[in-house]
Design an enzyme around this catalytic site. Structure first.
Site, PDB file in Angstrom:
ATOM      1  N   ASP A 176      34.322  38.691  39.496  1.00 24.01           N
ATOM      2  CA  ASP A 176      35.669  38.136  39.367  1.00 24.01           C
ATOM      3  C   ASP A 176      35.616  36.800  38.633  1.00 24.01           C
ATOM      4  O   ASP A 176      34.981  35.851  39.094  1.00 24.01           O
ATOM      5  CB  ASP A 176      36.279  37.936  40.752  1.00 24.01           C
ATOM      6  CG  ASP A 176      37.686  37.347  40.696  1.00 24.01           C
ATOM      7  OD1 ASP A 176      38.656  38.115  40.772  1.00 24.01           O
ATOM      8  OD2 ASP A 176      37.809  36.103  40.561  1.00 24.01           O
ATOM      9  N   TYR A 221      38.652  29.451  34.226  1.00 24.51           N
ATOM     10  CA  TYR A 221      37.326  29.040  34.705  1.00 24.51           C
ATOM     11  C   TYR A 221      36.418  28.608  33.566  1.00 24.51           C
ATOM     12  O   TYR A 221      35.416  27.928  33.798  1.00 24.51           O
ATOM     13  CB  TYR A 221      36.641  30.176  35.474  1.00 24.51           C
ATOM     14  CG  TYR A 221      37.329  30.669  36.709  1.00 24.51           C
ATOM     15  CD1 TYR A 221      38.447  30.015  37.252  1.00 24.51           C
ATOM     16  CD2 TYR A 221      36.880  31.826  37.355  1.00 24.51           C
ATOM     17  CE1 TYR A 221      39.075  30.502  38.385  1.00 24.51           C
ATOM     18  CE2 TYR A 221      37.500  32.311  38.493  1.00 24.51           C
ATOM     19  CZ  TYR A 221      38.602  31.649  38.993  1.00 24.51           C
ATOM     20  OH  TYR A 221      39.220  32.144  40.121  1.00 24.51           O
ATOM     21  N   LYS A 231      41.704  36.893  34.803  1.00 23.51           N
ATOM     22  CA  LYS A 231      43.071  36.479  35.132  1.00 23.51           C
ATOM     23  C   LYS A 231      43.696  35.690  33.987  1.00 23.51           C
ATOM     24  O   LYS A 231      43.011  34.948  33.281  1.00 23.51           O
ATOM     25  CB  LYS A 231      43.075  35.605  36.402  1.00 23.51           C
ATOM     26  CG  LYS A 231      42.305  36.184  37.565  1.00 23.51           C
ATOM     27  CD  LYS A 231      42.307  35.241  38.762  1.00 23.51           C
ATOM     28  CE  LYS A 231      41.254  35.627  39.770  1.00 23.51           C
ATOM     29  NZ  LYS A 231      39.901  35.208  39.366  1.00 23.51           N
ATOM     30  N   HIS A 268      47.477  34.890  37.284  1.00 23.60           N
ATOM     31  CA  HIS A 268      46.732  33.976  38.146  1.00 23.60           C
ATOM     32  C   HIS A 268      47.611  33.258  39.184  1.00 23.60           C
ATOM     33  O   HIS A 268      47.198  33.097  40.331  1.00 23.60           O
ATOM     34  CB  HIS A 268      45.988  32.953  37.272  1.00 23.60           C
ATOM     35  CG  HIS A 268      44.767  32.384  37.923  1.00 23.60           C
ATOM     36  ND1 HIS A 268      43.682  31.925  37.212  1.00 23.60           N
ATOM     37  CD2 HIS A 268      44.445  32.201  39.224  1.00 23.60           C
ATOM     38  CE1 HIS A 268      42.750  31.486  38.047  1.00 23.60           C
ATOM     39  NE2 HIS A 268      43.203  31.625  39.272  1.00 23.60           N
TER      40      HIS A 268
END
Length: 274
Positions: free
Chosen positions: A46, A51, A76, A109
């Site tokens: 994931d 990120y 996401k 998200h």
């Protein structure tokens, strides 16, 4: 190697109940962490655009030697990219960084209600699903009101809602909403960033099973039926988080953990973040 059970989503595909998260892992460290996870037996990874480590994930996947159909990859869409056209562009960018021709699960998200774009965004996810570029679509951090509004404008029910969930924030009403609508509950921050691991109720249960407090909390998630995605960059901890399938908590132990719910958020309020 542990055999990880699967959860069947509302569109018929199966997702591993235990996955590996890479939140806050720098890109240059991500490849090694994901490689260790894959070698240890994880098959669900994931990540997210925000990120900044999709390339690191992609490098690990490419070098793993594991067949693509044995992997389950989630990413996401970030808030700034919400909207129909911008979602499609952002998805292309994520796919390029991951080095894949499709993902298994694509999530919005955050609902970012002040932007009021998540319904248009969902239409873009529906197109990606119809085009076979993702096998499933879902949401993250949606509250019941956000979900209800989305369901009123679509025939495609999200397969999952990935939310902050741990013994200190058990999201009972939200999980009940999910159950009524066939949405799987997926837990991020499943260990509350360690905030509850010294709680006497958890340490006592851990001692009784000869397990760590983290293993007890992760086992609690699994027995609730949650999908869970613990994160670590430490090889021993990565393997430890996988060793959950040869013990079980009793009804009394589950109840003792349930008593720890106190509305403890370690992350943002979904109604406020935009």
């Amino acid at each position: 190697m542990a055999s990880i059970p699967g959860i069947t989503l509302n569109n018929g595909i199966t997702m591993p109940q235990l996955g590996f998260g890479v939140f806050q892992v720098p890109d240059e460290e991500t490849t090694a962490a994901v490689s260790t996870a894959l070698e240890s037996g994880y098959r669900s990874i994931d990540t997210a655009a925000i990120y900044g480590n999709e390339r690191g994930v992609g490098r690990a996947l490419a070098s793993s030697g594991i067949a693509r159909d044995e992997l389950f990859v989630t990413t996401k869409l970030w808030n700034a990219d919400q909207g129909y056209d911008t979602t499609l562009t952002a998805f292309d960018a994520s796919l390029d960084k991951l080095g894949l021709d499709h993902v298994d699960l694509y999530l919005i998200h955050w609902p970012t209600p002040a932007r009021d774009l998540y319904r248009d965004t969902w239409r873009a996810l529906e197109k990606l699903l119809a085009d076979g570029r993702t096998r499933a679509i879902g949401v993250s951090n949606f509250q019941p009101a956000h979900l209800q509004r989305l369901l009123e404008s679509t025939s495609v029910v999200p397969v999952v809602n990935q939310v902050e969930l741990h013994p200190g924030l058990q999201q009972t009403a939200l999980r009940e909403f999910h159950a009524r609508h066939g949405i799987v509950t997926e837990a991020w921050s499943p260990l509350a960033q360690g905030a509850l691991l010294a709680d006497p109720a958890i340490t006592s249960i851990a001692a009784g099973h000869g397990r760590t407090p983290a293993q007890v909390v992760l086992r609690w998630h699994l027995q609730l039926g949650n999908v869970v995605i613990p994160k670590s960059v430490t090889p021993d901890r990565i393997r430890e988080n996988l060793a959950l399938f040869d013990f079980a908590l009793t009804a009394e132990e589950m109840a003792a953990i349930a008593a720890l719910d106190r509305g403890l958020r370690t992350g943002p309020d979904p109604d406020a973040l935009n």
